[in-house]
Design a protein around this motif. Structure first.
Motif, PDB file in Angstrom:
ATOM      1  N   LYS B 105       0.840  -1.202   0.000  1.00 38.27           N
ATOM      2  CA  LYS B 105       0.000   0.000   0.000  1.00 38.27           C
ATOM      3  C   LYS B 105       0.875   1.252   0.000  1.00 38.27           C
ATOM      4  CE  LYS B 105      -3.419   2.604   2.476  1.00 38.27           C
ATOM      5  NZ  LYS B 105      -4.343   2.649   1.330  1.00 38.27           N
ATOM      6  N   TYR B 106       1.838   1.276   0.887  1.00 37.01           N
ATOM      7  CA  TYR B 106       2.681   2.471   1.017  1.00 37.01           C
ATOM      8  C   TYR B 106       3.504   2.690  -0.250  1.00 37.01           C
ATOM      9  CZ  TYR B 106       5.682   5.864   3.430  1.00 37.01           C
ATOM     10  OH  TYR B 106       6.330   7.007   3.812  1.00 37.01           O
ATOM     11  N   ASN B 168      -9.160  -3.392   6.766  1.00 37.19           N
ATOM     12  CA  ASN B 168      -8.663  -3.290   5.393  1.00 37.19           C
ATOM     13  C   ASN B 168      -7.141  -3.318   5.292  1.00 37.19           C
ATOM     14  OD1 ASN B 168     -11.199  -3.221   4.202  1.00 37.19           O
ATOM     15  ND2 ASN B 168     -11.405  -1.038   4.587  1.00 37.19           N
ATOM     16  N   ASN B 169      -6.506  -3.848   6.326  1.00 39.48           N
ATOM     17  CA  ASN B 169      -5.043  -3.950   6.349  1.00 39.48           C
ATOM     18  C   ASN B 169      -4.635  -5.394   6.611  1.00 39.48           C
ATOM     19  OD1 ASN B 169      -4.050  -0.989   6.412  1.00 39.48           O
ATOM     20  ND2 ASN B 169      -5.744  -1.047   7.877  1.00 39.48           N
TER      21      ASN B 169
ATOM     22  N   GLN C 314       3.862  13.785   4.528  1.00 41.74           N
ATOM     23  CA  GLN C 314       3.334  12.632   3.812  1.00 41.74           C
ATOM     24  C   GLN C 314       3.984  11.315   4.257  1.00 41.74           C
ATOM     25  OE1 GLN C 314       0.681  12.707   1.484  1.00 41.74           O
ATOM     26  NE2 GLN C 314       0.606  14.636   2.615  1.00 41.74           N
ATOM     27  N   ILE C 315       5.039  11.423   5.072  1.00 42.95           N
ATOM     28  CA  ILE C 315       5.747  10.200   5.475  1.00 42.95           C
ATOM     29  C   ILE C 315       4.807   9.202   6.133  1.00 42.95           C
ATOM     30  CG2 ILE C 315       7.479   9.256   7.085  1.00 42.95           C
ATOM     31  CD1 ILE C 315       9.168  11.752   6.504  1.00 42.95           C
ATOM     32  N   MET C 316       3.936   9.680   7.010  1.00 43.63           N
ATOM     33  CA  MET C 316       3.064   8.770   7.769  1.00 43.63           C
ATOM     34  C   MET C 316       1.741   8.483   7.061  1.00 43.63           C
ATOM     35  SD  MET C 316       4.579   7.623  10.399  1.00 43.63           S
ATOM     36  CE  MET C 316       3.198   6.956  11.327  1.00 43.63           C
ATOM     37  N   VAL C 317       1.573   9.036   5.867  1.00 45.31           N
ATOM     38  CA  VAL C 317       0.307   8.810   5.153  1.00 45.31           C
ATOM     39  C   VAL C 317       0.392   7.511   4.346  1.00 45.31           C
ATOM     40  CG1 VAL C 317      -1.206   9.726   3.351  1.00 45.31           C
ATOM     41  CG2 VAL C 317      -0.190  11.274   5.045  1.00 45.31           C
ATOM     42  N   ASP C 318      -0.675   6.745   4.374  1.00 47.27           N
ATOM     43  CA  ASP C 318      -0.792   5.510   3.580  1.00 47.27           C
ATOM     44  C   ASP C 318       0.052   4.341   4.098  1.00 47.27           C
ATOM     45  OD1 ASP C 318      -2.734   6.397   1.831  1.00 47.27           O
ATOM     46  OD2 ASP C 318      -1.269   7.278   0.467  1.00 47.27           O
ATOM     47  N   VAL C 319       0.437   4.432   5.398  1.00 47.48           N
ATOM     48  CA  VAL C 319       1.042   3.240   6.001  1.00 47.48           C
ATOM     49  C   VAL C 319      -0.055   2.193   6.180  1.00 47.48           C
ATOM     50  CG1 VAL C 319       2.284   2.307   7.995  1.00 47.48           C
ATOM     51  CG2 VAL C 319       2.765   4.637   7.193  1.00 47.48           C
ATOM     52  N   TYR C 320      -1.227   2.702   6.608  1.00 47.35           N
ATOM     53  CA  TYR C 320      -2.381   1.825   6.797  1.00 47.35           C
ATOM     54  C   TYR C 320      -3.575   2.363   6.016  1.00 47.35           C
ATOM     55  CZ  TYR C 320       0.110  -0.381  10.684  1.00 47.35           C
ATOM     56  OH  TYR C 320       1.016  -1.068  11.434  1.00 47.35           O
ATOM     57  N   THR C 321      -4.487   1.468   5.717  1.00 47.87           N
ATOM     58  CA  THR C 321      -5.772   1.867   5.155  1.00 47.87           C
ATOM     59  C   THR C 321      -6.717   2.153   6.306  1.00 47.87           C
ATOM     60  OG1 THR C 321      -5.399   0.371   3.307  1.00 47.87           O
ATOM     61  CG2 THR C 321      -7.652   1.146   3.636  1.00 47.87           C
TER      62      THR C 321
END
Lengths: 342, 333, 334
Positions: B105-106, B168-169, C314-321
């Motif tokens: 994802k990331y 969702n993860n 943005q570093i911590m964005v999209d680590v998890y859904t």
């Protein structure tokens, strides 16, 4: 007749048995390990049966080296540049001729035998099939092939008794910028295809015409089209011309192993020995089942069938004669040229 | 009456899976021996008969491909539950877990979600020796992108497993092998226990014990004993180890001023270190004693019961640890 | 199977797009304008193009560390690709993946992958999901010769065959695993010899001939779509440049003559010659295509240059859904 040596030559086509037919049909895959095994058995049997030397074609899979590794005896891998293509087989066959090889064992498909015939037209040949839908080579184990080759190479069994001249389709291509001579050992096909692509002819709708010198219903592939209408055996003279198209008989044909299709036959014409047939115009020529040479709209292809192919060695007959001459007895282990039986 | 219905920890897992498979056709299970056999611990019993072979899939013994199956199926829209028989076997599949599932994802700039659950069985106590007894949760908690869940009882198991499936993860649900037979009242309806929320298993005033999975139960035994001595333990079960409910732990620490962290994993580099560290960062001034860590010694899990019983922490070890921390007298300035 | 004129131009266009993108990326790397590693696909264009040309938009592919070509062949957008290579916020991965993780899930491209062999198990999962949903989609795993020495490949191949999944294993055999020739790392020459061991058909095609690759891919994909199970295509091909970076000659591990020999069989130029000879294309038409696509590349470089870098928040964005079922904030205290 004096011989300085009893040399058996072995050619193994590393590329045979792995083409697209494995995907579109249940054709057999022949792995390198399988090929190495056959060659290894052939080498051991050749020495066992009186060969003084085994000459091998090198290949970029190193099949020759792997097959001969550790076997005692005079084994030589030809010193020749490798192209990784069919030209390696042609070159090796030519070098075998110069080296006075007494019998050639060739592992591969129809194309491999054809390349041997190009490099050495009079090659005394045992053709081992490592594919599925081959007509020219047969399913022979390496052990029998190696023994028969050695008996023939040493003269212990006479080539004139067990060798028989096969047929070929002699082809002349005149095109805009080229004039070429070529040959096929089974069939020449005219294909409506712009590309060599994956080589194997497998789409029945692209086949325009076939000239076959061997047409047997017991085979699969292009020669089986004619083979199902007008069979011509390996040892009969002449051949057959078939033009595909609407208006005539509809025949079920296994164009590839285990895969049947309906083909419409517009014309069937027997061809006598030497009888010429000419076709003009844009086409893709397929030699023994493989698309290989595009011809332009200015091109003309002329072909005829003659009995000038390789000398095919009858392995079973050779071994029967050897048995009758007690050549498998312990006392006959060291066969010299004085020991000819025929 | 249904409120009184009891299920084992293993049955609670099974019911969670079953109810989610009924609710969502995108949920399927895949793993070794989970079909007709029902899984090596019986936790998948009856699911293949109920949902068919296409939804409860027996796989080859191929841990990388099993997790890969989950990664590929989840990133293309399904909600897989993939089972690794023993937690020790995550090591065989670590690339797919750590480099693929956790990171796709990331690395894709957010343009993917992987709603997959990896289920496995951890913990010792069965003389299963060093390759079938480990508690490797710290390895997984160290990986951004993963969620890690270790329930301590049947009720939590069902609620947490449902949340894992719905999440969702990529989540890792670690069943403790020694808890599989534990029985308790479990509601029949589907319910969720939110991931990342801890639970005060027992309220207390004198000392906080942070313990999860089987150790939470050992802590309860110890707390009952300590209560006779007049020591009131507050037991925090984080339930989810990643994300960790640090707020709950820190609030408790501020109240009791003493904390003992217990886990079955080896002490060195274990999750206790992380928890202790967060407490000292956020509640240093409230502490009357250094945070005590109780864990296994730094050796592989031994085989013989004679050794293993001394290897894994239990109520007695916890008792000793609490008594020791309670003996520290701090004079506040 | 005769290849239509439209399809010939389609395959040609895919190859030229890859070549131009990769050459441009190479030039930018040479000028130190691209951070990180760069594994160029130049020389292998026929493989990605021939295979992806046989796929539908909703079919899935997994890729390798040498993955730009696969994304381009699947229809990837130059602008977003170039921006990603530069680490910009407008890139396919918002600057978080780079060359080795470039992806477009909306095109079914499930990522280039920095771990050799890791894509095959993921493709197995995609193939499983495709059959599960029953919409007739197919998955293709691209992988190199080197990755067939990794356990993940074998597990994936076996599981795909055991479960009879709609998948094609597409091997790009470029004869080198990074810097080591194939013959030093395996006792076989043809990767396809492995296929039989799992119970699937395997074929060898000339990976420098886009038609040969395409013919085999059409058959393999159709076979998978019709429920015929997995198959393996081994395309014999060659990378013109080094394992990573842009050096192509003077490398210690392979002779310059070998590079020159392979270049004589260039997949694009030989195909163009054939198209022209067949009267399907003219030299002018071909030149026009190159010119048009060159312009696209220039536009993409400009787009990437003009794009902003991602901001540190943005570093911590999209680590998890974010999960609809969970009301907790994801991530832990750091």
């Amino acid at each position: 007749m004096t011989r300085t040596a009893s040399i058996v030559g072995i050619i193994v086509n590393p590329n045979a048995g792995k083409d697209i037919r494995r995907l579109v049909t249940p054709a057999t895959h022949t792995s390198d390990v399988t090929k190495v095994g056959i060659v290894r058995r052939a080498i051991v049997a050749a020495f066992e049966s009186g060969a003084s030397k085994v000459l091998l074609m090198p290949d970029n899979h190193r099949l020759a080296e792997r097959a001969s590794d550790g076997i005692k005896g005079d084994i030589e891998v030809l010193d020749m540049p490798l192209s990784g293509s069919r030209f390696d087989t042609i070159t090796a066959a030519h070098l075998f001729c110069q080296a006075q090889v007494g019998a050639v064992i060739a592992l591969g498909g129809d194309g491999t035998s054809r390349d041997v015939a190009i490099g050495w037209p009079d090659a005394p040949l045992i053709a081992i099939s490592t594919g599925t839908n081959n007509v020219f080579p047969s399913a022979i184990d390496g052990t029998s092939a190696g023994a028969a080759a050695a008996f023939v190479a040493s003269g212990a069994v006479c080539l004139s008794v067990v060798g028989r001249r096969s047929k070929k389709v002699v082809i002349k291509i005149d095109d805009r910028d080229k004039s070429l001579d070529d040959l096929a050992l089974v069939d020449l096909a005219f294909i409506n295809s712009m590309f060599v692509g994956a080589r194997a002819v497998r789409d029945p709708h692209t086949v325009h015409a076939v000239i076959a010198c061997v047409a047997t219903p017991a085979s699969t592939g292009l020669s089986s089209i004619a083979g199902r209408i007008h069979p011509v055996g390996r040892w009969e003279t002449g051949g057959v011309f078939v033009r595909l198209g609407a208006g005539g008989r509809k025949v079920r044909v296994p164009l590839a192993p285990g895969s049947f299709t309906t083909m419409e036959i517009a014309e069937v014409r027997p061809l006598g020995e030497g009888e010429k047939i000419s076709l003009s115009g844009k086409t893709m020529l397929a030699f023994d089942g493989e698309r290989d040479l595009p011809v332009s709209e200015f091109g003309t292809v002329t072909a005829h069938i003659e009995t000038t192919g390789p000398l095919l060695i009858d392995v079973e007959r050779t071994l029967v004669l050897a048995a009758q001459a007690l050549m498998f007895d312990e006392t006959a282990r060291h066969i010299s040229e004085e020991n000819h039986v025929y | 009456m249904s409120d009184e219905r009891k299920l084992s920890y293993g049955q609670a897992f099974n019911e969670a899976v079953s109810q989610m498979m009924e609710a969502d056709p995108d949920v399927f299970c895949a793993g070794e021996d989970i079909g007709a056999f029902g899984g090596v611990f019986g936790t998948f019993l009856g699911l293949q008969a109920k949902f068919g072979e296409h939804r409860v899939v027996d796989t080859p013994i191929s841990e990388q491909a099993i997790v890969g199956l989950g990664v590929g199926a989840s990133v293309t829209g399904l909600r897989p539950i993939v089972d690794l028989m023993f937690m020790d076997f995550i090591c065989v599949a670590l690339d797919q877990i750590v480099n693929q599932a956790a990171k796709l994802k990331y690395m894709f700039g957010g343009e993917a979600s992987l709603p997959m659950t990896i289920t496995t069985a951890g913990g010792g106590g069965l003389s299963a020796a060093a390759q079938h007894s480990q508690s490797l949760e710290a390895l997984l908690c160290h990986i951004p992108g993963l969620k890690v869940v270790m329930p301590s009882n049947p009720y939590d198991m069902k609620g947490l497993m449902i949340s894992c499936i719905k999440d969702n993860n990529p989540t890792v649900m670690i069943k403790h092998k020694r808890l599989l037979g534990m029985s308790a009242v479990v509601p029949t309806e589907a319910y969720e226990i939110p991931l990342g929320k801890g639970n005060i298993l027992r309220p207390g005033t004198d000392v906080t014990i942070v313990a999860y999975a089987r150790m939470a139960n050992e802590a309860l035994i110890a707390a009952a004993e300590l209560a006779k001595e007049g020591i009131e333990c507050e037991i925090i079960d984080p339930r989810t180890l990643q994300p960790l409910d640090a707020d709950l732990i820190v609030d408790s620490a501020k109240k009791t001023n003493r904390v003992v962290v217990v886990h079955e994993a080896v002490r060195f580099g274990g999750l206790g270190g992380e928890i202790a560290s967060q407490i000292q960062e956020l509640a240093f001034d409230y502490l009357d004693a250094p945070v005590t860590r109780i864990g296994a010694p730094f050796s592989p899990v031994p085989f013989s019961p004679a050794l293993e019983q001394h290897y894994i922490p239990d109520a007695k070890t916890i008792l000793a640890g609490v008594r020791e921390i309670m003996q520290r007298n701090v004079i506040r300035g | 199977m005769e290849i239509s004129t439209t399809k010939q131009f389609d395959l040609h266009r895919r190859m030229v797009r890859i070549r131009l993108f990769e050459e441009a990326a190479g030039r930018l790397a040479e000028a130190n304008r691209l951070p990180g590693f760069l594994h160029l696909y130049v020389g292998e264009e026929a493989v990605a193009s021939g295979v992806c040309g046989a796929l539908n938009d909703d079919d899935h592919i997994t890729s390798t560390h040498r993955g730009h070509g696969h994304l381009v062949a699947k229809g990837g957008d130059f602008n977003r690709m170039m921006a990603e290579l530069m680490g910009k916020a407008t890139g396919y991965c918002k600057g978080k993946g780079g060359s080795m993780h470039i992806s477009d899930t909306s095109l079914g491209m499930l990522g280039a992958n920095g771990i050799v062999g890791a894509g095959s198990p993921i493709a197995v999962g995609a193939a499983f999901a495709n059959r599960y949903r029953g919409r007739g989609q197919v998955a293709v795993a691209f992988f190199g010769d080197g990755s067939t020495n990794i356990g993940a490949f074998h597990e994936a191949a076996n599981m795909a065959c055991a479960l009879h999944l709609p998948i094609v294993f597409a091997c790009e055999n470029n004869e080198y695993g990074e810097f080591t020739p194939r013959h030093k790392t395996m006792a076989i020459t043809d990767i396809v010899d492995r296929a039989a061991g799992y119970g699937m058909p395997g074929v060898i095609v000339d990976g420098m001939d886009v038609i040969a690759v395409h013919e085999a891919a059409v058959e393999a994909v159709e076979r998978a779509r019709q429920g015929g199970g997995p198959s393996l295509i081994e395309a014999k091909t060659y990378r013109y440049y080094n394992h990573h970076g842009i050096q192509n000659l003077g490398l210690k591990y392979r002779p310059d003559e070998e590079v020159a020999t392979w270049k004589q069989r260039d997949p694009i130029f030989t195909f163009e010659d054939r198209m022209i000879e067949n009267g399907v294309a003219t030299r002018e038409k071909v030149d026009e295509i190159w010119a048009e696509l060159r312009q696209d590349i220039e536009t993409a470089i400009q787009f990437a240059d003009d794009s902003p870098y991602p901001t540190p928040d943005q570093i911590m964005v999209d680590v998890y859904t974010k999960s609809s079922t969970s009301n907790t904030t994801v991530g832990t205290k750091s």
